[in-house]
Design an enzyme around this catalytic site. Structure first.
Site, PDB file in Angstrom:
ATOM      1  N   SER A 167     -13.663   2.100  13.485  1.00  0.00           N
ATOM      2  CA  SER A 167     -15.162   1.088  13.717  1.00  0.00           C
ATOM      3  C   SER A 167     -14.449  -0.016  14.613  1.00  0.00           C
ATOM      4  CB  SER A 167     -14.918   0.742  11.793  1.00  0.00           C
ATOM      5  OG  SER A 167     -13.961   0.479  11.075  1.00  0.00           O
ATOM      6  N   ARG A 173      -2.296   9.154  16.037  1.00  0.00           N
ATOM      7  CA  ARG A 173      -3.517   9.151  15.151  1.00  0.00           C
ATOM      8  C   ARG A 173      -4.065  11.028  15.043  1.00  0.00           C
ATOM      9  NH1 ARG A 173      -0.566   5.403  13.585  1.00  0.00           N
ATOM     10  NH2 ARG A 173      -0.813   3.342  12.362  1.00  0.00           N
ATOM     11  N   TYR A 204       1.099  -1.121   0.207  1.00  0.00           N
ATOM     12  CA  TYR A 204      -0.015   0.166   0.221  1.00  0.00           C
ATOM     13  C   TYR A 204       0.804   1.179  -0.067  1.00  0.00           C
ATOM     14  CZ  TYR A 204      -3.903   3.247   1.494  1.00  0.00           C
ATOM     15  OH  TYR A 204      -4.864   4.404   1.402  1.00  0.00           O
ATOM     16  N   ARG A 218     -10.157  -1.081  10.622  1.00  0.00           N
ATOM     17  CA  ARG A 218      -9.676   0.117  11.159  1.00  0.00           C
ATOM     18  C   ARG A 218     -10.098   0.540  12.840  1.00  0.00           C
ATOM     19  NH1 ARG A 218      -9.936   3.670   5.636  1.00  0.00           N
ATOM     20  NH2 ARG A 218     -12.008   2.294   4.798  1.00  0.00           N
TER      21      ARG A 218
END
Ligand code: NAD
Ligand code: UDP
Length: 313
Positions: free
Chosen positions: A194, A216, A150, A191
Site C-alpha cells: 500500500s 518477502r 506482535y 505495509r
C-alpha cells in the site's frame, strides 16, 4: 451447537479489517450466518457496508480483550492489528489483544463447542535462519524488540490454541499467514504494497527501507481467503503455512509497481527498522497435500487489482 435455523453461525473477530471483510464476503455469498466483532482500531464499517442491514449479518462493536458471550459454531479469530506501524502504536495493547483476546475467544469456543481458527503469522519465524520456512522451523524471534509484541503475541496465541486442544479437546486450526495484499488494505496502513502504490500515485518518492534487498513473498487476498476456508473445513489442526512462495526483493517490488504505474523509478532509501526480517518465503507443501491449496493469482494480476482499488478510492 446449532441455531434455530440450523445454519452454520460464524463469528469473525476483526471482521471489519482487510482479511476479515474479504472472509465475510465469501461466507455471506455461501449463504452462511455471520457475526462480526470489531473495535474498529484498523478496520472500518465501510468494508462491510454491503452487508449492513442483511438479516444474516450482525456487527458488534466490541474489544476482544474483554469477554463476551455468544452462541456460534465456528470462530475465525483474526482480530489483531497486522501492520507494523499499527501494532507498534500501542504495543502493550497488541500483546493484550494477542493473549487476552485469544484466551477469551478460546474460552467461548470451549463453552459452546465451536471450531476455532487462529490467524497466526509468518512472524512467528522472526528473522529466519532457515530459508524457506517449513512449519517445523521454530523461529528466530527477538523477545524484547519492537516487533515482539506482535511476534511473541502470536506465538503465545498458538500455544494457547494447542493447550486448549490438549486440555479440552478443542477443534482448532492454526494458519500461519505470510504477507498478503489486495483491495481494502488501508492507504495509510504502512505495509509495503500500500505504501509504494500510494506514493507512486501521489508522485512521491517510494520509501525503501535498508538497501531494499530484503525479501518477502506476496499472496493475493482471494487466494489467502480460499486457504483459510479450506483449512477450517479440513481434517487437520496445522499449524499450516498459507502464502505465495514467489519470493522477491522489496527493490524488485518497487520497480514492478513503478512500471505498472507508468512512472519513473523514484526511490528514497531509509533505515531498516529494528528486527526487520531479511528474508521470508513459505514452504507450502503441507497446504498442498492436506488442503489441496496453492495460490492461483500471480503478482502481476494481484498488483493490477490492488492499484485499481487505490486509484478508485
Ligand atoms: P487489519 O488490521 O486490517 O485487521 C485487523 C482487525 O482487527 C481490524 O478490523 C481491527 O479493528 C480489529 N481489531 C484489532 N484489535 C482488536 C480488538 N482488541 N478487539 C476487536 N477487534 C480488534 O489486519 P489484517 O491484515 O486483516 O489481518 C487480520 C489477521 O491476519 C491478523 O490477526 C493478522 O495478524 C493476521 N495476518 C495478516 C497478514 C497480512 O499480510 N495481512 C499476515 C499474517 C497474519
Ligand atoms: N518496507 C519498505 N518501505 C515501506 C514499507 C515497508 O521498504 O514503505 C519494507 C519493510 O522494511 C519490510 C518489507 O518492506 O522489509 C515488508 O514490510 P511490511 O510492513 O509490508 O510487512 P512485514 O515487515 O510485516 O513483512
Amino acid at each position: 451447537m446449532t441455531n434455530h435455523k440450523s445454519n452454520t453461525v460464524n463469528l469473525i473477530t476483526g471482521g471489519a479489517g482487510f482479511l476479515g471483510s474479504h472472509l465475510i464476503d465469501k461466507l455471506m455469498a455461501k449463504g452462511e450466518e455471520v457475526i462480526c466483532i470489531d473495535n474498529f482500531f484498523t478496520g472500518t464499517k465501510n468494508n462491510l457496508i454491503q452487508w449492513l442491514g442483511n438479516s444474516s449479518f450482525e456487527l458488534i462493536r466490541h474489544d476482544i480483550t474483554k469477554p463476551i458471550t455468544l452462541e456460534v459454531d465456528k470462530i475465525w479469530h483474526l482480530a489483531c492489528p497486522a501492520s507494523p506501524i499499527h501494532y507498534q502504536f500501542n504495543p502493550i495493547k497488541t500483546a493484550k489483544t494477542s493473549f487476552l483476546g485469544t484466551y477469551n475467544m478460546l474460552g467461548m469456543a470451549k463453552r459452546v463447542g465451536a471450531k476455532f481458527l487462529l490467524a497466526s503469522t509468518s512472524e512467528i519465524y522472526g528473522d529466519p535462519e532457515v530459508h524457506p520456512q517449513p512449519e517445523s522451523y521454530r523461529g528466530n524471534v527477538n523477545p524484547i524488540g519492537i516487533r515482539s509484541c506482535y511476534d511473541e503475541g502470536k506465538r503465545i496465541a498458538e500455544t494457547l490454541s494447542f493447550d486448549y486442544k490438549r486440555a479440552h479437546n478443542l477443534d482448532i486450526r492454526v494458519a500461519r499467514i505470510f504477507n498478503t495484499y489486495g483491495p481494502r488494505m488501508l492507504p495509510n496502513d504502512g505495509r509495503v504494497v500500500s505504501n509504494l502504490i500510494m506514493q507512486g500515485l501521489r508522485n512521491e518518492n517510494m520509501t525503501l527501507y535498508g538497501d531494499g534487498q530484503q525479501t518477502r513473498s506476496f499472496c493475493y487476498v482471494d487466494d489467502l481467503i480460499n486457504g483459510l476456508i479450506k483449512l477450517m473445513n479440513a481434517n487437520t489442526n496445522g499449524p499450516i503455512n498459507l502464502g505465495n512462495p514467489k519470493e522477491i526483493t522489496i527493490l524488485e517490488l518497487a520497480k514492478i509497481i513503478s512500471k505498472k504505474l507508468n512512472i519513473s523509478e523514484n526511490f528514497i532509501f531509509k533505515d531498516l527498522p529494528q528486527d526487520d526480517p531479511l528474508q521470508r518465503k513459505p514452504i507450502i507443501l503441507e497446504a498442498k497435500n492436506k488442503l489441496n491449496w496453492s495460490p492461483l493469482v500471480n503478482l502481476d494480476k494481484g498488483l493490477e487489482n490492488t492499484i485499481n482499488y487505490f486509484k478508485n478510492l
